[in-house]
Design a protein around this motif. Structure first.
Motif, PDB file in Angstrom:
ATOM      1  N   THR A 292      -5.643   1.302   3.970  1.00 14.78           N
ATOM      2  CA  THR A 292      -5.062  -0.042   4.073  1.00 14.78           C
ATOM      3  C   THR A 292      -3.704   0.013   4.763  1.00 14.78           C
ATOM      4  N   GLN A 293      -2.872   0.984   4.378  1.00 13.11           N
ATOM      5  CA  GLN A 293      -1.566   1.108   5.012  1.00 13.11           C
ATOM      6  C   GLN A 293      -1.709   1.360   6.510  1.00 13.11           C
TER       7      GLN A 293
ATOM      8  N   ALA B 196      -0.975   6.813  -6.644  1.00 10.55           N
ATOM      9  CA  ALA B 196      -2.376   7.235  -6.568  1.00 10.55           C
ATOM     10  C   ALA B 196      -2.479   8.729  -6.285  1.00 10.55           C
TER      11      ALA B 196
ATOM     12  N   SER C  61       0.832  -1.212   0.000  1.00  8.89           N
ATOM     13  CA  SER C  61       0.000   0.000   0.000  1.00  8.89           C
ATOM     14  C   SER C  61       0.864   1.259   0.000  1.00  8.89           C
TER      15      SER C  61
ATOM     16  N   ASP D  52      -8.721  -0.131  -7.335  1.00  8.32           N
ATOM     17  CA  ASP D  52      -7.389   0.219  -6.833  1.00  8.32           C
ATOM     18  C   ASP D  52      -6.628   1.099  -7.815  1.00  8.32           C
TER      19      ASP D  52
ATOM     20  N   LYS E  29      -8.248   4.678  -0.172  1.00  8.29           N
ATOM     21  CA  LYS E  29      -8.243   3.252   0.157  1.00  8.29           C
ATOM     22  C   LYS E  29      -6.830   2.758   0.448  1.00  8.29           C
ATOM     23  N   HIS E  30      -5.858   3.154  -0.365  1.00  5.55           N
ATOM     24  CA  HIS E  30      -4.479   2.739  -0.127  1.00  5.55           C
ATOM     25  C   HIS E  30      -3.973   3.289   1.201  1.00  5.55           C
TER      26      HIS E  30
ATOM     27  N   SER F 175     -14.731   0.052  -2.345  1.00  3.86           N
ATOM     28  CA  SER F 175     -13.559  -0.646  -2.878  1.00  3.86           C
ATOM     29  C   SER F 175     -13.919  -2.091  -3.193  1.00  3.86           C
TER      30      SER F 175
ATOM     31  N   ALA G 287      -9.207  -2.479   5.077  1.00  6.19           N
ATOM     32  CA  ALA G 287      -8.919  -1.048   4.963  1.00  6.19           C
ATOM     33  C   ALA G 287      -9.560  -0.264   6.100  1.00  6.19           C
TER      34      ALA G 287
ATOM     35  N   ALA H  14      -9.545   5.833  -4.533  1.00  6.08           N
ATOM     36  CA  ALA H  14      -8.436   4.885  -4.611  1.00  6.08           C
ATOM     37  C   ALA H  14      -7.291   5.299  -3.700  1.00  6.08           C
TER      38      ALA H  14
ATOM     39  N   ARG I 107       1.994   1.960  -3.455  1.00  8.41           N
ATOM     40  CA  ARG I 107       0.932   2.360  -4.388  1.00  8.41           C
ATOM     41  C   ARG I 107       0.373   3.750  -4.082  1.00  8.41           C
ATOM     42  N   ILE I 108       0.487   4.191  -2.847  1.00 11.54           N
ATOM     43  CA  ILE I 108      -0.152   5.446  -2.463  1.00 11.54           C
ATOM     44  C   ILE I 108       0.458   6.628  -3.200  1.00 11.54           C
TER      45      ILE I 108
END
Length: 300
Positions: free
Chosen positions: A251-252, A36, A29, A143, A247-248, A84, A89, A244, A32-33
């Motif tokens: 989640t992190q 995003a 995550s 995502d 969400k990342h 999502s 998350a 998105a 990816r953040i």
């Protein structure tokens, strides 16, 4: 005592395995953040520019357009929920679903029928479990949103908005999504998409101010017909990107919390395991000493 020691060791091993998984998901995550957030930063200025353009046309023209004019009576409203496809998350999905339920309650109290457009497996699963109907659903790709999906959603919303409410259409459209504020904060956002309600970037003129003169080529209606679909696509895509990124980040945060809890469990069970092992050793020593004393007493 030995059985209790085995239980503690098994729990330590289970917590260590869980920590490996949550730590890996936290790192994924985190990687990816940034991408995003870069997509959100690239999309936001364009979305604002389109909104200002639509606002200028709607504000400084006298033409009544179906997408910018408030209807006299609103019988049916649509709520677009951005959730999502995956869980793990934290409160990401629950808070946007709770916000949509509160909005639906408010709309129904105003005498409006409510229909739903759902994005994400979690939203679809929420409605399916409760056996509630929805107009359209989209799953997959939450995502890493694609603009083609935003175009498809926009076309469905426009088609429903332009259709008469008696034929299954809607008179207004609201979107509910999580807006990224920071790595620690993601807040649910409710925006009325249609009819155009909030004029962004257009200041209210003063009492003696002279309104600017605009000439539209082609006509105002043609300009609005061209701008509004683009406006809706940009707002939908920006909401998807915001969701998105949120969400990342969620989640992190959730996986870091899970990893920290796993560390605490490992520490706790290690201490209990050491105490159990020490008690077992003490008992064994006591048994040995007791046996030696018994042998020595027998010899005497």
């Amino acid at each position: 005592m030995g059985a209790q020691l085995r239980v503690y060791r098994q729990k330590i091993k289970s917590a260590q395995t869980t920590k490996k998984i949550t730590r890996a998901m936290e790192l994924i995550s985190a990687s990816r953040i940034q991408k995003a957030l870069a997509r959100v930063s690239a999309s936001t200025p364009y979305s604002r520019a389109i909104t200002r353009a639509v606002s200028a046309v709607a504000t400084y023209s006298n033409v009544e357009h179906v997408l910018t004019t408030e209807p006299e009576k609103i019988d049916r409203a649509a709520i677009v929920i951005f959730a999502s496809d995956r869980g793990l998350a934290g409160a990401f999905n629950s808070q946007v679903l709770r916000e949509s339920e509160e909005l639906a309650t408010l709309l129904r109290s105003q005498g409006k029928d409510v229909t739903y457009f759902l994005i994400g497996r979690r939203a679809v699963g929420y409605f399916t479990f409760r056996k509630r109907a929805s107009e359209r659903t989209w799953i997959g790709g939450t995502d890493a949103p694609q603009f083609e999906t935003a175009q498809e959603i926009s076309e469905a919303l426009l088609e429903s908005f332009l259709r008469d409410a008696s034929d299954g259409g809607v008179d207004e459209i609201h979107v509910v999504y999580n807006r990224y504020v920071s790595m620690m904060t993601q807040t649910p956002e409710v925006v009325r998409l249609l009819p155009l309600e909030v004029v962004e970037g257009v200041e209210e003129p003063g009492e003696n101010a002279i309104l600017p003169l605009y000439e539209f080529e082609p006509g105002v209606e043609e300009v609005l017909d061209s701008l509004l679909p683009v406006y809706i696509e940009s707002r939908i895509f920006n909401a998807m990107l915001q969701s998105a990124a949120s969400k990342h980040a969620a989640t992190q945060k959730a996986m870091k919390s899970a990893s920290d809890n796993a560390d605490k469990l490992i520490t706790t069970y290690t201490r209990l395991s050491n105490n159990a092992r020490q008690a077992e050793i003490t008992q064994q020593i006591s048994e040995i000493v007791g046996g030696a004393d018994a042998l020595s007493s027998a010899k005497n």
